[in-house]
Design a protein around this motif. Structure first.
Motif, mmCIF file in Angstrom:
data_model
loop_
_atom_site.group_PDB
_atom_site.id
_atom_site.type_symbol
_atom_site.label_atom_id
_atom_site.label_comp_id
_atom_site.label_asym_id
_atom_site.label_seq_id
_atom_site.Cartn_x
_atom_site.Cartn_y
_atom_site.Cartn_z
ATOM 1 N N THR A 194 25.541 38.339 22.483
ATOM 2 C CA THR A 194 26.481 39.198 21.779
ATOM 3 C C THR A 194 27.895 38.970 22.328
ATOM 4 N N PRO A 195 28.929 39.429 21.617
ATOM 5 C CA PRO A 195 30.301 39.227 22.103
ATOM 6 C C PRO A 195 30.545 39.786 23.499
ATOM 7 N N PHE A 196 29.965 40.951 23.808
ATOM 8 C CA PHE A 196 30.196 41.541 25.122
ATOM 9 C C PHE A 196 29.476 40.775 26.227
ATOM 10 N N GLU A 197 28.448 40.037 25.879
ATOM 11 C CA GLU A 197 27.784 39.196 26.862
ATOM 12 C C GLU A 197 28.546 37.890 27.075
ATOM 13 N N VAL A 198 29.219 37.408 26.030
ATOM 14 C CA VAL A 198 29.952 36.148 26.116
ATOM 15 C C VAL A 198 31.332 36.335 26.743
ATOM 16 N N LEU A 199 31.981 37.471 26.460
ATOM 17 C CA LEU A 199 33.359 37.680 26.898
ATOM 18 C C LEU A 199 33.571 37.459 28.398
ATOM 19 N N PRO A 200 32.703 37.938 29.288
ATOM 20 C CA PRO A 200 32.932 37.679 30.715
ATOM 21 C C PRO A 200 32.950 36.195 31.063
ATOM 22 N N ALA A 201 32.101 35.404 30.413
ATOM 23 C CA ALA A 201 32.098 33.957 30.675
ATOM 24 C C ALA A 201 33.400 33.325 30.218
ATOM 25 N N LEU A 202 33.928 33.764 29.083
ATOM 26 C CA LEU A 202 35.207 33.258 28.598
ATOM 27 C C LEU A 202 36.336 33.655 29.554
ATOM 28 N N ASP A 223 39.681 43.410 34.087
ATOM 29 C CA ASP A 223 38.906 44.648 34.066
ATOM 30 C C ASP A 223 39.527 45.676 33.136
ATOM 31 N N ARG A 224 40.863 45.773 33.144
ATOM 32 C CA ARG A 224 41.533 46.700 32.242
ATOM 33 C C ARG A 224 41.345 46.271 30.787
ATOM 34 N N PHE A 225 41.412 44.945 30.545
ATOM 35 C CA PHE A 225 41.203 44.436 29.190
ATOM 36 C C PHE A 225 39.793 44.776 28.723
ATOM 37 N N PHE A 226 38.809 44.600 29.592
ATOM 38 C CA PHE A 226 37.431 44.942 29.224
ATOM 39 C C PHE A 226 37.321 46.413 28.843
ATOM 40 N N LEU A 269 27.464 47.253 21.249
ATOM 41 C CA LEU A 269 27.791 48.218 22.295
ATOM 42 C C LEU A 269 26.525 48.706 22.993
ATOM 43 N N GLY A 270 25.478 48.911 22.208
ATOM 44 C CA GLY A 270 24.206 49.319 22.805
ATOM 45 C C GLY A 270 23.695 48.291 23.794
ATOM 46 N N VAL A 271 23.770 47.017 23.414
ATOM 47 C CA VAL A 271 23.335 45.937 24.300
ATOM 48 C C VAL A 271 24.235 45.858 25.530
ATOM 49 N N ALA A 272 25.545 46.043 25.320
ATOM 50 C CA ALA A 272 26.490 45.988 26.439
ATOM 51 C C ALA A 272 26.139 47.026 27.497
ATOM 52 N N TYR A 273 25.885 48.258 27.061
ATOM 53 C CA TYR A 273 25.539 49.315 28.010
ATOM 54 C C TYR A 273 24.142 49.111 28.587
ATOM 55 N N LEU A 274 23.258 48.540 27.821
ATOM 56 C CA LEU A 274 21.904 48.299 28.300
ATOM 57 C C LEU A 274 21.881 47.220 29.376
ATOM 58 N N GLU A 275 22.656 46.145 29.134
ATOM 59 C CA GLU A 275 22.645 44.992 30.032
ATOM 60 C C GLU A 275 23.748 45.038 31.090
ATOM 61 N N ALA A 277 26.968 44.472 30.383
ATOM 62 C CA ALA A 277 27.792 43.315 30.014
ATOM 63 C C ALA A 277 29.160 43.794 29.561
ATOM 64 N N THR A 278 30.224 43.435 30.271
ATOM 65 C CA THR A 278 31.610 43.839 30.034
ATOM 66 C C THR A 278 31.851 45.286 30.453
ATOM 67 N N VAL A 279 30.806 46.072 30.600
ATOM 68 C CA VAL A 279 30.907 47.483 30.970
ATOM 69 C C VAL A 279 29.776 47.801 31.936
ATOM 70 N N GLN A 280 29.935 48.885 32.702
ATOM 71 C CA GLN A 280 28.871 49.307 33.604
ATOM 72 C C GLN A 280 27.644 49.735 32.808
#
Length: 309
Positions: A194-202, A223-226, A269-275, A277-280
């Motif tokens: 997902t985008p939130f999983e890819v964004l940190p690598a970018l 971190d602020r951008f995230f 967003l659900g995946v981001a919070y679950l994993e 990714a980009t967020v705690q």
């Protein structure tokens, strides 16, 4: 300006201390984020090649366009670490090619879309084949732009990248393009992310380009951008606030595309919070957003939600 001078100037902009300034670094992050959006107004999962690319270039005026087109494809494949073979001259080229590039007559295609790429995949993870069309008079300026799309990078971001909308010739990949491809095809990334999983690598690729003395500062900017991106995407998913500018600027977004985008963003967003990714990581927020996506009709969210209970 000559090609070598232009490339050197852009590279200096990325590697010099000036790039570490907030505006330059944030612009780079914004560009990286926008490549994860489709023109229809929907955020996308990552797709990429996991096999060699067998390229067939055909159509009109090949003597003028074939070499430049292959140069563009070799540049992106090389940056990604994917093997590329030119099969254009083979008798069975149409059968064996999995990347087909047609140089069309100038009367074909539309003035507002003189080149186009179609990616084929059975699931939104791995590219099986790609087909490109470019009008003869626009093939030179389109080659690197479409080559990036062939590699699975589907967005049209603002910023210093060949993926931006442009009126003139493009003779090579820019530093941000190379950073995208390195991240897109890095071992830490996999198809279907997902985008939130890819964004940190970018973002990691941009931080790696910053001078050592500035890494702590650009990390804080990241971190602020995230955090800002998560906040704005929550508003978008809920139908609050402004539609992302990348959606407005594309000129091809539709009500249905934006509706799907809100559903997909709720799932992402659900995946981001679950994993985390980009967020705690936050299981409560994960369930909240997955439930919202499921209610909006996302079968993927429904399946994923079942696994979180």
């Amino acid at each position: 300006m000559r090609k070598s001078g232009f490339a050197a100037l852009l590279l200096a902009a990325v590697l010099s201390p000036a790039f570490a300034q907030a505006d330059e670094f944030e612009q780079g992050l914004g560009t990286m984020w926008e490549v994860l959006w489709h023109q229809s107004g929907t955020p996308t999962r990552l797709v990429r090649w996991e096999q060699e690319m067998r390229v067939r270039v055909y159509g009109v005026n090949l003597a003028s366009h074939k070499q430049h087109t292959l140069e563009a494809l070799r540049a992106v494949a090389g940056e990604a670490g994917i093997k590329l073979v030119d099969v254009s001259d083979r008798a069975d080229a149409a059968q064996v090619a999995n990347v087909s590039v047609e140089i069309t007559p100038d009367y074909m295609l539309e003035d507002n879309q003189p080149c186009v790429t179609f990616l084929n995949f059975y699931t939104e993870t791995r590219i099986e084949s790609a087909a490109v069309q470019m009008r003869g008079r626009d093939a030179w300026r389109c080659a690197y732009h479409e080559a990036m799309h062939v590699m699975g990078v589907r967005g049209h971001p603002a910023g210093k990248t060949v993926l931006s909308y442009f009126p003139t010739k493009v003779e090579g990949l820019l530093p941000l393009d190379r950073a995208m491809l390195r991240a897109w095809y890095s071992p830490k990334v996999r198809g279907g992310m997902t985008p939130f999983e890819v964004l940190p690598a970018l973002a990691d690729e941009l931080i790696a380009a910053a001078p050592a003395a500035d890494k702590a500062r650009v990390t804080r900017i990241r971190d602020r951008f995230f955090a800002d991106t998560i906040e704005s995407m929550q508003a978008f998913a809920e139908g609050r606030g402004e539609i992302p500018y990348i959606v407005k600027r594309s000129g091809k977004s539709t009500e249905d595309g934006i509706k799907l985008g809100r559903t997909e963003m709720s799932y992402f967003l659900g995946v981001a919070y679950l994993e985390g990714a980009t967020v705690q990581a936050d299981s409560g927020q994960a369930v909240r957003w997955l439930q919202r996506a499921a209610t909006l009709g996302s079968r993927t969210a429904q399946t994923r939600l079942g696994g979180t209970r």
